[in-house]
Design an enzyme around this catalytic site. Structure first.
Site, PDB file in Angstrom:
ATOM      1  N   GLU A  84      -4.997   1.983   2.174  1.00 20.76           N
ATOM      2  CA  GLU A  84      -4.857   0.810   3.132  1.00 20.76           C
ATOM      3  C   GLU A  84      -5.217   1.308   4.569  1.00 20.76           C
ATOM      4  OE1 GLU A  84      -4.107  -2.054   5.981  1.00 20.76           O
ATOM      5  OE2 GLU A  84      -2.957  -0.568   5.601  1.00 20.76           O
ATOM      6  N   GLU A  85      -4.939   1.726   5.170  1.00 22.97           N
ATOM      7  CA  GLU A  85      -4.420   2.802   6.735  1.00 22.97           C
ATOM      8  C   GLU A  85      -5.646   3.077   6.983  1.00 22.97           C
ATOM      9  OE1 GLU A  85      -2.344   1.461   8.375  1.00 22.97           O
ATOM     10  OE2 GLU A  85       0.140   1.933   6.782  1.00 22.97           O
TER      11      GLU A  85
ATOM     12  N   ASP B  53       3.401  -6.653   3.277  1.00 20.20           N
ATOM     13  CA  ASP B  53       3.559  -5.619   3.927  1.00 20.20           C
ATOM     14  C   ASP B  53       2.963  -6.153   6.058  1.00 20.20           C
ATOM     15  OD1 ASP B  53       1.548  -3.159   5.167  1.00 20.20           O
ATOM     16  OD2 ASP B  53       0.192  -3.413   5.161  1.00 20.20           O
TER      17      ASP B  53
ATOM     18  N   ASP C  99       6.164   0.529   6.821  1.00 18.91           N
ATOM     19  CA  ASP C  99       4.761   0.702   6.703  1.00 18.91           C
ATOM     20  C   ASP C  99       4.216   1.811   5.770  1.00 18.91           C
ATOM     21  OD1 ASP C  99       2.462  -0.564   6.610  1.00 18.91           O
ATOM     22  OD2 ASP C  99       1.781   0.325   8.908  1.00 18.91           O
TER      23      ASP C  99
ATOM     24  N   HIS D 228       3.671   2.533  12.685  1.00 22.46           N
ATOM     25  CA  HIS D 228       2.613   3.884  12.925  1.00 22.46           C
ATOM     26  C   HIS D 228       2.809   5.020  13.758  1.00 22.46           C
ATOM     27  CE1 HIS D 228      -0.706   1.253  11.377  1.00 22.46           C
ATOM     28  NE2 HIS D 228      -0.258   1.130  10.883  1.00 22.46           N
TER      29      HIS D 228
ATOM     30  N   HIS E 227       0.552  -1.600  -0.051  1.00 21.63           N
ATOM     31  CA  HIS E 227      -0.058  -0.075   0.157  1.00 21.63           C
ATOM     32  C   HIS E 227       1.307   1.461   0.112  1.00 21.63           C
ATOM     33  CE1 HIS E 227       0.015   0.658   4.482  1.00 21.63           C
ATOM     34  NE2 HIS E 227       0.189  -0.424   4.220  1.00 21.63           N
TER      35      HIS E 227
HETATM   36 ZN   LIG Z   1       1.015  -1.366   6.434  1.00 26.29          ZN
END
Ligand SMILES: [Zn+2]
Length: 462
Positions: free
Chosen positions: A327-328, A355, A293, A425, A281
């Site tokens: 995606e997030e 991912d 990520d 994140h 993503h």
């Molecule tokens: Zn991810």
């Protein structure tokens, strides 16, 4: 003379034993190219350092679409295009602020960040007593009597006993995803969640929170606190349960905006109607630059098509790279891709997602039929020389999930997971934490799997 003949005979024997199969040779070639002529690291450098965090609907997300499209255009693929998709646009606003107050004037700041999708606090912030809980069930047990007017502090750590840290994440993340919606039902005025991080540090980790069908007026602000901050808050509460917690969030949900999945493909030579997808993503959270990520998964997926071409392999099926948007905080890109595939009657037989960070690849997880899994197990030995032969049953990935149908094989690259949640994140998900060789090895493992799945026609479409 006899001795020479014997030596020669022995050498021939050894040569026979060591003779490489075509598959071993092809996979060796793929690894050699990935490790000596790889493009992943340069691409990731640009995505991370020239563009940065790519939250859905942001300028950076748009720049990432344009950049990756241009890079795919330069690879000489058969087709490259953008697939339009509307995405949510949530913005963090000015930095968040929080402190504990032991008594008026005696305060200690703690690092927090708004959870994705959270509403803002009132302009003056929220200040209230804190109720610490370890689970949603405990919240229910306490009920409205104990929760009304308080800030709920969810402080159940990820389970350190689990070797697969994704399992530990899965076991703790309900506090972040549902905590605010649940606490609001009991009259809480805010939610603070311990960051999904196995180590102790000062970085708060964001991620989506979901209010479900809770009306706008009943939504309460939700933030993550760093693991050090969570420990400090918990200890302080034990000393003085009456302390106050103050926090201020400045985030906002705006109107949906136009964005895109970025797609490129090599047309299959003999079975072009059968599609194999490889992807990651393109969006990321905004605190770091999204290198692990999922910048890593995107550049690895792009590299798969490049390495296949460079190695001279002509796929029978159509091999498609898809860089999914959103995606997030929505999964709109993954859903859009699968629904378009349905509308166009496309036959997807195999999909592979990366991912789980750009760390050393250990193997793959598979969601497939028993017979396809047995075929996959017969290839395991080809990955053993590259230390990527852990083949397990499990999910493929969030973006390819909507493609699930009988017959299709869904696969996920499984890198070593011990360090991933120290970055996931958070503001330290940055390029310097990605190791070049680990990233390249992941791309090589993915390309090798795609090569085998194409050559032996793994998976089927119903
Ligand atoms: Zn991810």
């Amino acid at each position: 003379m006899i001795r020479i003949t014997i030596t020669l005979f022995l050498m021939l024997q050894i040569h026979n034993v060591a003779a490489q199969t075509d598959d071993e040779k092809q996979i060796r070639t793929i690894y050699d190219l990935a490790l000596t002529k790889g493009k992943t690291y340069g691409w990731l450098n640009y995505l991370s350092n020239q563009i940065g965090g790519r939250l859905s609907g942001s300028v950076q997300a748009e720049q990432a679409v344009n950049y990756t499209k241009a890079q795919l255009d330069s690879l000489g693929l058969d087709k490259v295009w953008l697939q339009p998709v509307m995405v949510p646009k949530w913005v963090r606003g000015t930095p968040e602020f929080a402190y504990l107050e032991n008594k008026p004037g005696y305060t200690s700041n703690v690092p927090i960040c708004a959870l994705g999708g959270s509403v803002a606090t009132p302009p003056g912030g929220v200040k209230a007593e804190v109720v610490e809980v370890k689970s949603l069930e405990e919240l229910e047990t306490l009920g409205r009597d104990k929760i009304q007017g308080k800030i709920v502090f969810f402080n159940r750590p990820m389970d350190a006993r689990l070797l697969n840290t994704f399992r530990a994440y899965g076991g703790a993340v309900d506090q972040r995803s549902k905590g605010a919606a649940e606490a609001a039902k009991y009259g809480a005025v805010g939610v603070i969640v311990r960051s999904m991080n196995l180590r102790l540090d000062d970085n708060p980790h964001t991620g989506s929170t979901n209010y479900g069908d809770l009306p706008e007026k009943d939504r309460i602000p939700a933030a993550a606190i760093s693991t050090n901050g969570a420990e400090f808050l918990s200890t302080t509460l034990k000393l003085n349960p009456k302390i106050l917690f103050y926090f201020k969030l400045n985030c906002k949900q705006l109107e949906d905006v136009q964005s895109y999945n970025v797609i490129g493909e090599i047309k299959g030579s003999t079975r072009p109607e059968e599609v194999m997808v490889v992807g990651g993503h393109l969006d990321s959270w905004d605190l770091g630059d999204g290198a692990h990520d999922d910048g890593a998964g995107c550049v690895q997926s792009m590299e798969v098509l490049r390495l296949l071409k460079l190695s001279g392999y002509k796929p029978k099926r159509t091999i498609r790279v898809v860089l999914f948007m959103n995606e997030e905080n929505g999964l709109r890109g993954g859903r859009k891709y699968a629904s378009e595939a349905d509308i166009n009657g496309e036959k997807h037989v195999f999909a592979l997602e990366s991912d789980a960070g750009g760390f050393t690849p250990r193997g793959f997880s598979f969601d497939s039929s028993e017979s396809d899994f047995n075929t996959l197990l017969s290839w395991k030995q080809l990955f053993e020389p590259y230390h990527s032969a852990e083949f397990t049953r499990g999910g493929g990935g969030a973006d390819i999930g909507p493609l699930k149908k009988p017959g299709i094989v869904l696969a996920g690259l499984r890198p070593d997971s011990q360090r991933y949640f120290a970055h996931h994140h958070a503001q330290n998900d940055t390029f310097e934490h990605v190791n070049r060789r680990e990233l390249e090895l992941g791309a090589a493992a993915m390309t090798s799997l795609i090569y085998l799945a194409d050559k032996y026609e793994l998976g089927s479409a119903q």
